[in-house]
Design an enzyme around this catalytic site. Sequence first.
Site, short mmCIF file in Angstrom:
data_model
loop_
_atom_site.label_atom_id
_atom_site.label_comp_id
_atom_site.label_asym_id
_atom_site.label_seq_id
_atom_site.Cartn_x
_atom_site.Cartn_y
_atom_site.Cartn_z
N CYS A 126 1.39 -2.77 4.57
CA CYS A 126 1.01 -3.73 5.59
C CYS A 126 -0.29 -3.20 6.18
CB CYS A 126 2.08 -3.84 6.65
SG CYS A 126 1.93 -5.38 7.51
N CYS A 173 -1.72 -3.77 9.76
CA CYS A 173 -1.07 -2.85 10.69
C CYS A 173 -1.71 -1.47 10.63
CB CYS A 173 0.40 -2.69 10.33
SG CYS A 173 1.38 -4.12 10.67
N CYS A 227 4.94 -8.28 10.17
CA CYS A 227 5.76 -7.44 11.09
C CYS A 227 5.78 -8.12 12.44
CB CYS A 227 5.12 -6.08 11.25
SG CYS A 227 4.51 -5.41 9.72
N SER A 283 2.40 2.00 7.92
CA SER A 283 1.49 2.00 6.78
C SER A 283 0.31 2.94 6.99
CB SER A 283 0.99 0.58 6.48
OG SER A 283 2.09 -0.24 6.10
N HIS A 339 5.30 -5.36 16.48
CA HIS A 339 4.24 -4.95 17.40
C HIS A 339 4.34 -5.67 18.74
CE1 HIS A 339 2.24 -2.48 14.43
NE2 HIS A 339 2.29 -3.48 13.57
N GLU A 345 0.47 -7.33 2.63
CA GLU A 345 -0.27 -7.86 3.77
C GLU A 345 -1.56 -7.07 3.84
OE1 GLU A 345 -2.17 -9.07 6.96
OE2 GLU A 345 -1.79 -6.96 6.63
N CYS A 392 -0.26 -8.07 13.20
CA CYS A 392 0.34 -8.46 11.93
C CYS A 392 1.32 -9.61 12.06
CB CYS A 392 1.04 -7.25 11.32
SG CYS A 392 1.80 -7.68 9.77
N ARG A 447 8.84 -1.20 7.88
CA ARG A 447 8.08 -0.30 6.99
C ARG A 447 8.12 1.15 7.43
NH1 ARG A 447 6.64 -5.12 7.14
NH2 ARG A 447 6.12 -6.27 5.26
#
Lengths: 379, 571
Positions: free
Chosen positions: B547, B550, B65, B503, B69, B14, B62, B480
């Site tokens: 990601c 993110c 994910c 990330s 969030h 991503e 994102c 992640r």
Amino acid sequence: MTFKELEARLKELESLPSMKGNSSIPKALEEAGFSRRDFMKWAGAMTAFLALPASFTPMVARAAELTDRVPVIWLHMAECTGCSESLLRSDTPTIDSLIFDYISLEYHETVMAASGWQAEENLESAIEKYKGNYFLMVEGGIPVGETENYLTIGAHAKTGRQIATEACNNAKAILAIGTCSSFGGIQAAHPNPSNAKPLHKITNKEVINVPGCPPSEKNIVGNVLQFLLFGKPALDVYNRPKWAYGLRIHDLCERRGHFDAGEFVEHFGDEGAKNGYCLYKVGCKGPYTFNNCSRERFNQHTSWPIQAGHGCIGCSEPNFWDTMQPFEKPLASHQFNSVFGGLGSDAMADKIGIGVLCLTGVAIAAHAAIATMKKGNEE
Amino acid sequence: MSQKIIVDPITRIEGHLRVEVVVDENNVVKEAYSGSTLWRGIEVIVKGRDPRDAGFLTQRICGVCTFSHYKAGIVAVENALGITPPLNALLTRTLMNSALFLHDHIVHFYQLHALDWVDIVSALSADVKKASDLAFTFTPNPYATGADKLLEVQKRVKTFVDKGNLGPFANAYYGHPTYRLSPEENLIALSHYLECLRVQRIIAQCMAIFGAKNPHPQSLTVGGVTCIMDLLSPARMGEYLEKFKEVADFVNRAYYPDLIMAGKKYATEASVVNDVGVPNLFTFKEFQLGANEWLFESGIIKNGDLSKVYEVEEDKITEEATHSWYKNDAPLHPYDGETEPNYTGLVDGESIDHHGKVVKTKNFNTAGKYSWIKAPRYDGEAMQVGPLANIAVNYVKGNKYVVPVVDEFLKVTGLPITAVLSTLGRTATRCIEAKVIADNALTAFNNLVENLKTDQSTCAPYVIDPNKEYKGRYMGHVPRGTLSHWCRIKNGVIENWQAVVPSTWNASPKDSKGKGGSYEECLIGLKIADVKQPLEIIRKIHSYDPCIACAVHVMDTKGNNLSEYKVSVNV
């Protein structure tokens, strides 16, 4: 759109050189163990979905058979990949895996095998090879002006804007997938620190907007098919295909009866919520939002926000992050320019719609309720 | 004679990520830099808005994910306002989270990561009967690997390859010397690659049952969840149960055996072992199964020492921007973070292209700022987060859900526990995490059903006092790794917001002391077989499941005048 025009359009498609020998979706289906009958069933479903009469079914089937002749380039700009994820949810009988096999997805950063130099080369050669013949689908807003280099891709650090402009110049058709590429989206919400713009602001070619945050899998795939069938779909003032964005959420809402009967959820989790009452008072933006969620829902018709007990947030409308918030309060107690200021949705249609609503005593009761709430806010 | 290799874009992740490495004359990596090349500024946008809307805005950080969030944004506000949602809401969130984890992990392994381990072209020369028999050596009950099925898979891909138009599979690194699987093993994995496209839709439906849609569900609200009608419908509950079981079955009979298959073959591949990257591991508790029961626990492991786990002290988290495109360089706690974009761009340079030629390119200014990702540190140290950290910490802590699965995996593959500290381990622990969730998440479902018999509350009441100041946070574990959101509320609106994302920890640039994050660290010392095809770099980076949308985030300075952003006139 008449039969004649459709015939002409299909002929035009048939005259295009096929990219892969004699492959086609029906052939592929056959190889995957699906019968012609399954395929026609799917075409029938798609026809109904596009709000076309059943007599068009064979046409839809033919259009699908021709899709292998359309190479697709998908670009990622300033985005969250939610639209790509939504595309992955496409379910039409195992056709999603076939999309990877049989629509020629020439460039798509989330799924493609190549990286780095090899990826860049794939994009350049696809643009060159299929000049004027590929579908361009773009996800994400595009930073411009002094902040244009807030997005760069590749070893030569080309900006998103440069890449998108170039891809637009040579495309047969351009679809902006999602609210970000259609209208700017989240990164363009106030104060728009990266100066993100929608795709139609950076190209003078026509862009068809398929907004939603993200759009349902049906609206993404349906719009590709719609295009194959019609060449160009009928569009509304925001360049949204009318077949998908022609009606308001409110028009076909499963809770509409409760609105008309004046039965509202007052707080999330109350008795009204258990009984599926209308969510207008907890901020539902369904009356101001043009989309087909109430009819199509998401994830193979599994659910949609109002079914899950939360109001619509208006995600397929321009600037919804600024015009529709706060999301859990009715628009009447709005601190920003509302849709009636010409933002959000077609003001004309809306005024008429609201006018009709006002004919019911219930609506007046609702407005009275809003007025009380408004008073509460001012205190 | 050292040379520079640039990989940009890193695909099958991503977001927008670039990796640059410097190799010596033996093609061994001496220096490594990872950086993001996109900034959107979500936290700036959250500022000044209704706290109840924050979750919807942070969700758009994102779309992969997609639940993480959203939940984090809602929970941070609940924490600030002192709200405890009803048990029904907490368990419903666990069920949605289980769907997210399973979706994320299977799609990561097959659609995003598999092509780094699996050579699909090699699968075309496999003997289907041999492959079908082979599948039984990894599991007593294999998934979609009958000879008939494999023949069909092979035929389908062969037809595709023969036409000479590979579409998304074009220009990959087929035949690369570090591929280790036999044609038969590649074919088994390829069959599961195609199956996964179907299965991921089902687990996405699991999220949509309570969440309205996926991506970007819409049924969480500050105080609880809105999907009471779905919770009170036995038909809907049954739908979740059956679909979840179907996907859990795929995890146990396809994903897990494929990992055993890969683990056995790649255990001796130098480019994926003994390369832990940053050896400090950080994880946080997640998955509420009942009133006081959690699936995973918190903890910290220092310097790869698997004999001791330390407790997490939240006030030791800081972020700095020495090498990031922001103005402040000093390390600050997320509650007090300050940031303002300061894009200094890339510089003219050279690197090797895919023909082995040295060409002019735009390179990172590695002495200065080179990424939109900041450098988070814990007690001044870089940390690695993710399934590797989560499984390692929970194993060392003796977590009853984790230990048996890890022990079984080590027994079957013949690997020592220290083997998890590697790229192969990162990929394996993600699968182990998925298996632990697949095997135990329904405990939350059963407890929810039990609780609904006597209690139907889904939302806790609350007020936001405009005359009070609040601060609160979410901290937990997402697919992640460790995620935290920190917020302050003043005058009834969001005053500031800061997300410290998995990330961001892993893809961190160097800090003021010159220490890099785990992406950069695990590349040092890597020998690249062919500089024109840097598959080893991509495989390592993919093992973190990057990601990047993110990872890139920014919080506005307290009291910063937003009009300072120069925005040019509309085009």
